[in-house]
Design a protein around this motif. Sequence first.
Motif, PDB file in Angstrom:
ATOM      1  N   LEU A 136       0.830  -1.198   0.000  1.00  0.00           N
ATOM      2  CA  LEU A 136       0.000   0.000   0.000  1.00  0.00           C
ATOM      3  C   LEU A 136       0.869   1.253   0.000  1.00  0.00           C
ATOM      4  N   PHE A 137       0.349   2.287  -0.648  1.00  0.00           N
ATOM      5  CA  PHE A 137       1.060   3.555  -0.721  1.00  0.00           C
ATOM      6  C   PHE A 137       0.108   4.679  -0.330  1.00  0.00           C
ATOM      7  N   ASP A 138       0.673   5.815   0.057  1.00  0.00           N
ATOM      8  CA  ASP A 138      -0.130   7.005   0.289  1.00  0.00           C
ATOM      9  C   ASP A 138       0.001   7.916  -0.931  1.00  0.00           C
ATOM     10  N   TYR A 139      -0.994   8.775  -1.126  1.00  0.00           N
ATOM     11  CA  TYR A 139      -0.999   9.644  -2.307  1.00  0.00           C
ATOM     12  C   TYR A 139      -1.320  11.065  -1.867  1.00  0.00           C
ATOM     13  N   ASP A 140      -0.535  12.014  -2.376  1.00  0.00           N
ATOM     14  CA  ASP A 140      -0.709  13.405  -1.969  1.00  0.00           C
ATOM     15  C   ASP A 140      -1.831  14.111  -2.727  1.00  0.00           C
ATOM     16  N   ASP A 141      -2.185  13.629  -3.916  1.00  0.00           N
ATOM     17  CA  ASP A 141      -3.151  14.369  -4.738  1.00  0.00           C
ATOM     18  C   ASP A 141      -4.601  13.957  -4.487  1.00  0.00           C
ATOM     19  N   VAL A 142      -4.832  12.995  -3.593  1.00  0.00           N
ATOM     20  CA  VAL A 142      -6.189  12.580  -3.229  1.00  0.00           C
ATOM     21  C   VAL A 142      -6.315  12.645  -1.717  1.00  0.00           C
ATOM     22  N   THR A 143      -7.402  13.278  -1.252  1.00  0.00           N
ATOM     23  CA  THR A 143      -7.633  13.456   0.181  1.00  0.00           C
ATOM     24  C   THR A 143      -8.958  12.825   0.579  1.00  0.00           C
ATOM     25  N   ILE A 144      -8.963  12.164   1.734  1.00  0.00           N
ATOM     26  CA  ILE A 144     -10.188  11.635   2.318  1.00  0.00           C
ATOM     27  C   ILE A 144     -10.467  12.427   3.589  1.00  0.00           C
ATOM     28  N   ARG A 145     -11.645  13.028   3.682  1.00  0.00           N
ATOM     29  CA  ARG A 145     -11.988  13.791   4.884  1.00  0.00           C
ATOM     30  C   ARG A 145     -13.411  13.467   5.321  1.00  0.00           C
ATOM     31  N   PRO A 146     -13.734  13.654   6.599  1.00  0.00           N
ATOM     32  CA  PRO A 146     -15.109  13.400   7.054  1.00  0.00           C
ATOM     33  C   PRO A 146     -16.112  14.283   6.330  1.00  0.00           C
ATOM     34  N   SER A 147     -17.257  13.724   6.074  1.00  0.00           N
ATOM     35  CA  SER A 147     -18.344  14.484   5.451  1.00  0.00           C
ATOM     36  C   SER A 147     -18.858  15.555   6.404  1.00  0.00           C
ATOM     37  N   LYS A 148     -19.234  16.711   5.831  1.00  0.00           N
ATOM     38  CA  LYS A 148     -19.809  17.817   6.601  1.00  0.00           C
ATOM     39  C   LYS A 148     -21.239  18.070   6.111  1.00  0.00           C
ATOM     40  N   PRO A 149     -22.052  18.765   6.903  1.00  0.00           N
ATOM     41  CA  PRO A 149     -23.432  19.065   6.458  1.00  0.00           C
ATOM     42  C   PRO A 149     -23.492  19.744   5.101  1.00  0.00           C
ATOM     43  N   GLU A 150     -22.505  20.591   4.818  1.00  0.00           N
ATOM     44  CA  GLU A 150     -22.512  21.301   3.530  1.00  0.00           C
ATOM     45  C   GLU A 150     -22.154  20.399   2.346  1.00  0.00           C
ATOM     46  N   ASP A 151     -21.771  19.149   2.598  1.00  0.00           N
ATOM     47  CA  ASP A 151     -21.479  18.194   1.518  1.00  0.00           C
ATOM     48  C   ASP A 151     -22.732  17.457   1.034  1.00  0.00           C
ATOM     49  N   LEU A 152     -23.858  17.694   1.679  1.00  0.00           N
ATOM     50  CA  LEU A 152     -25.059  16.902   1.393  1.00  0.00           C
ATOM     51  C   LEU A 152     -25.444  16.935  -0.076  1.00  0.00           C
ATOM     52  N   GLN A 153     -25.388  18.100  -0.711  1.00  0.00           N
ATOM     53  CA  GLN A 153     -25.783  18.168  -2.118  1.00  0.00           C
ATOM     54  C   GLN A 153     -24.866  17.331  -3.015  1.00  0.00           C
ATOM     55  N   ASP A 154     -23.572  17.331  -2.719  1.00  0.00           N
ATOM     56  CA  ASP A 154     -22.656  16.474  -3.473  1.00  0.00           C
ATOM     57  C   ASP A 154     -22.999  15.004  -3.250  1.00  0.00           C
ATOM     58  N   GLU A 155     -23.305  14.638  -2.014  1.00  0.00           N
ATOM     59  CA  GLU A 155     -23.633  13.248  -1.710  1.00  0.00           C
ATOM     60  C   GLU A 155     -24.905  12.811  -2.427  1.00  0.00           C
ATOM     61  N   ILE A 156     -25.879  13.694  -2.468  1.00  0.00           N
ATOM     62  CA  ILE A 156     -27.118  13.397  -3.185  1.00  0.00           C
ATOM     63  C   ILE A 156     -26.848  13.235  -4.675  1.00  0.00           C
ATOM     64  N   GLN A 157     -26.079  14.156  -5.254  1.00  0.00           N
ATOM     65  CA  GLN A 157     -25.801  14.085  -6.694  1.00  0.00           C
ATOM     66  C   GLN A 157     -24.975  12.860  -7.054  1.00  0.00           C
ATOM     67  N   LEU A 158     -24.094  12.437  -6.183  1.00  0.00           N
ATOM     68  CA  LEU A 158     -23.316  11.218  -6.435  1.00  0.00           C
ATOM     69  C   LEU A 158     -24.227   9.997  -6.453  1.00  0.00           C
ATOM     70  N   ASP A 159     -25.221   9.961  -5.567  1.00  0.00           N
ATOM     71  CA  ASP A 159     -26.187   8.856  -5.585  1.00  0.00           C
ATOM     72  C   ASP A 159     -27.039   8.897  -6.854  1.00  0.00           C
ATOM     73  N   VAL A 160     -27.397  10.093  -7.284  1.00  0.00           N
ATOM     74  CA  VAL A 160     -28.200  10.241  -8.504  1.00  0.00           C
ATOM     75  C   VAL A 160     -27.403   9.802  -9.728  1.00  0.00           C
ATOM     76  N   ARG A 161     -26.194  10.280  -9.856  1.00  0.00           N
ATOM     77  CA  ARG A 161     -25.415  10.070 -11.075  1.00  0.00           C
ATOM     78  C   ARG A 161     -24.696   8.719 -11.123  1.00  0.00           C
ATOM     79  N   CYS A 162     -24.417   8.147  -9.959  1.00  0.00           N
ATOM     80  CA  CYS A 162     -23.660   6.885  -9.934  1.00  0.00           C
ATOM     81  C   CYS A 162     -24.514   5.672  -9.611  1.00  0.00           C
TER      82      CYS A 162
END
Length: 274
Positions: A136-162
């Motif tokens: 396994l390796f780590d990568y600097d150009d991709v970040t994983i962070r906890p979801s915030k309330p303001e991410d809800l629209q992105d989460e909804i659109q990801l469910d719609v589109r994917c």
Amino acid sequence: MFSRKQLEDIKNLQRLCEAEDHIQLKLNWDMLHNRNNDESNDFLHYENEELAGFIGLYDFGNSVELCGMVSPNYRRKGIFSKLFTSALEEITKRKKYTRVLLNAPANSSSAKSFLQNISCTFSVSEYQMKWSETELFDYDDVTIRPSKPEDLQDEIQLDVRCFGFSENEAADFNHRVKLHNPREFYMIEHDHQAVGKIRVHHEGQEAWIYGFAIYPEYQGKGIGRKALKKIIKDEHEAGYGIFLEVEARNSNALRLYESCGFKVVQGQDYYQYK
């Protein structure tokens, strides 16, 4: 909502059935732990204070999945048929589902015998996969962070589109799954832009990956692979065994998971009820 005893009864019945039939049941424990009192999703049958049968409903937008079991000590008494009838009555009452999917372990002879006697057709197979240790390796150009309330629209659109949800279905689904464990949800960022999401649910010493999605315009760039490997690295270092599920017809996802070190350990077959 279940009592602690009911949850333990279901877990014990699952262990008994899996050992007897050499199968693995998919009971969606992340959802069972977070039931609310607004809907009747679970049907239990007790005999002499022992849980003899169980069926659970799992709501995914316009579709609902159904999975259940009966103790080897109480089979051929019509218990599963009674539970199944009660579950179908509840499904019919809701008037919102376009698909009712019946989940059966791929090698369960008792499940296949029951399915032969009702009106259903095979829909799709799904694989449970477990990660085997790879470099396994780590990568600097991709970040994983906890979801915030303001991410809800992105989460909804990801469910719609994917995943093919409507916006209303995606909004309702996200609201329900986040009620009790909002800390399980993460956003995937590339160049400081939210491009995907992933959920990690812990059950004992197992980490289960769900809802892994990357916006279509960012797919094929290696972002999903890097995000998945970062999650694997973190969970592995924390001492968890790592699992996920994938539909057999989703060949791109299957190849991605295999290339990251996942191997099939169990199969589930889904049948659409007519």
